[in-house]
Design an enzyme around this catalytic site. Structure first.
Site, PDB file in Angstrom:
ATOM      1  CB  SER A  34      22.852 -27.882  53.972  1.00 51.11           C
ATOM      2  OG  SER A  34      23.451 -26.616  54.225  1.00 51.11           O
ATOM      3  CE  LYS A  79      17.814 -21.183  51.709  1.00 56.02           C
ATOM      4  NZ  LYS A  79      16.986 -22.428  51.747  1.00 56.02           N
ATOM      5  CD  GLU A 136      18.310 -27.607  46.443  1.00 53.94           C
ATOM      6  OE1 GLU A 136      18.994 -28.607  46.727  1.00 53.94           O
ATOM      7  OE2 GLU A 136      17.838 -26.839  47.310  1.00 53.94           O
TER       8      GLU A 136
END
Length: 264
Positions: free
Chosen positions: A46, A112, A181
């Site tokens: 992000s 991740k 998510e």
């Protein structure tokens, strides 16, 4: 201060103790987060959007994630740090292992990966080589061009069943955490109950074991579109430390995310 480990997260799941996590990109905020009781942080790709100003996460490189991981580790020496393997950095198990080693040497405790059952061989090889793995299902931002935008996933029965099976397969392959998510709350509850490993939600309701937010969303400094699941804790708290504490407390109590932050 003891360091947080994956074992602690498993204990918290068993104890039904909900925990807050957050993205971090530098030493100063990482230190603030650790001091206010957040002991699990994600160095997320992000950063491509909130730090670098891109319109997606795709331009982010492994070297950039490693740089920010080193920064966060200096600020939060006792926290469990997850680091994203960015776009096209785990096309093969061998490539994933090489890039994961770079991130672990930079200070990560875990990597991740975004994707479903096709990653099982990669997850198995990473865990065999002492690299803990967090899976990421639902809205996977690296797949934005496949999805045609940032859309809620798992809305119909077939898609929900596939996502649940992917989660079970990744756990079987060795994943020790799972991020969900932007999925309907009912699906998030199914996955959380089905998995033995802790499940961390973002836009998945308050039924998961933990929550994660991009720090910029938690402080109301997101540019452009504000996600439905985001909450500006700074607006009601008045200062950064109180905002972080409010986030931690509201996750622990189940007050956040509230129904208005949830997809059905």
């Amino acid at each position: 201060m003891k360091s947080t480990t994956v074992s602690h997260l498993r204990q918290w799941k068993q104890q039904q103790r909900k925990f807050a996590t957050i993205t971090a990109y530098d030493a100063s905020f990482a230190q603030l987060f650790e001091q206010q009781g957040i002991s699990v942080m994600l160095i997320g790709d992000s950063l491509g959007m909130v730090v670098q100003g891109h319109d997606s996460t795709l331009p982010v490189t492994v070297e950039e994630i490693a740089y920010h991981t080193r920064c966060v580790r200096r600020g939060a020496p006792h926290s469990l740090l997850m680091a994203d393997l960015p776009f096209m950095s785990c096309n093969t198990p061998e490539q994933a292992c090489e890039n994961a080693a770079t991130l672990m040497r930079a200070g990560a405790n875990m990597v991740k990966l975004e994707g479903g059952s096709w990653l099982c061989d990669t997850v198995k090889k990473l865990t065999e080589r002492a690299v803990p793995v967090c899976g990421h299902l639902g809205l996977t931002p690296q797949s934005v061009n496949i999805f045609g935008g940032y859309k809620v996933q798992g809305r119909d029965d077939a898609a929900a069943d596939r996502l649940l099976q992917d989660a079970l397969n990744l756990e079987q392959a060795g994943a020790q955490l799972m991020v969900l998510e932007c999925v309907p709350v009912a699906l998030a509850e199914r996955v959380t109950r089905a998995l033995q490993i802790p499940v961390i939600g973002i836009g998945a309701g308050n039924v998961t074991d933990g929550q994660i937010l991009v720090m910029h969303d938690a402080f109301g400094i997101t540019g452009g579109h504000v996600p439905k699941f985001a909450k500006n804790f700074l607006a009601e708290a008045g200062d950064l430390r109180s905002a972080v504490q409010a986030y931690v407390d509201q996750v622990a109590s189940g007050a956040y995310p509230a129904p208005e932050h949830t997809f059905n």
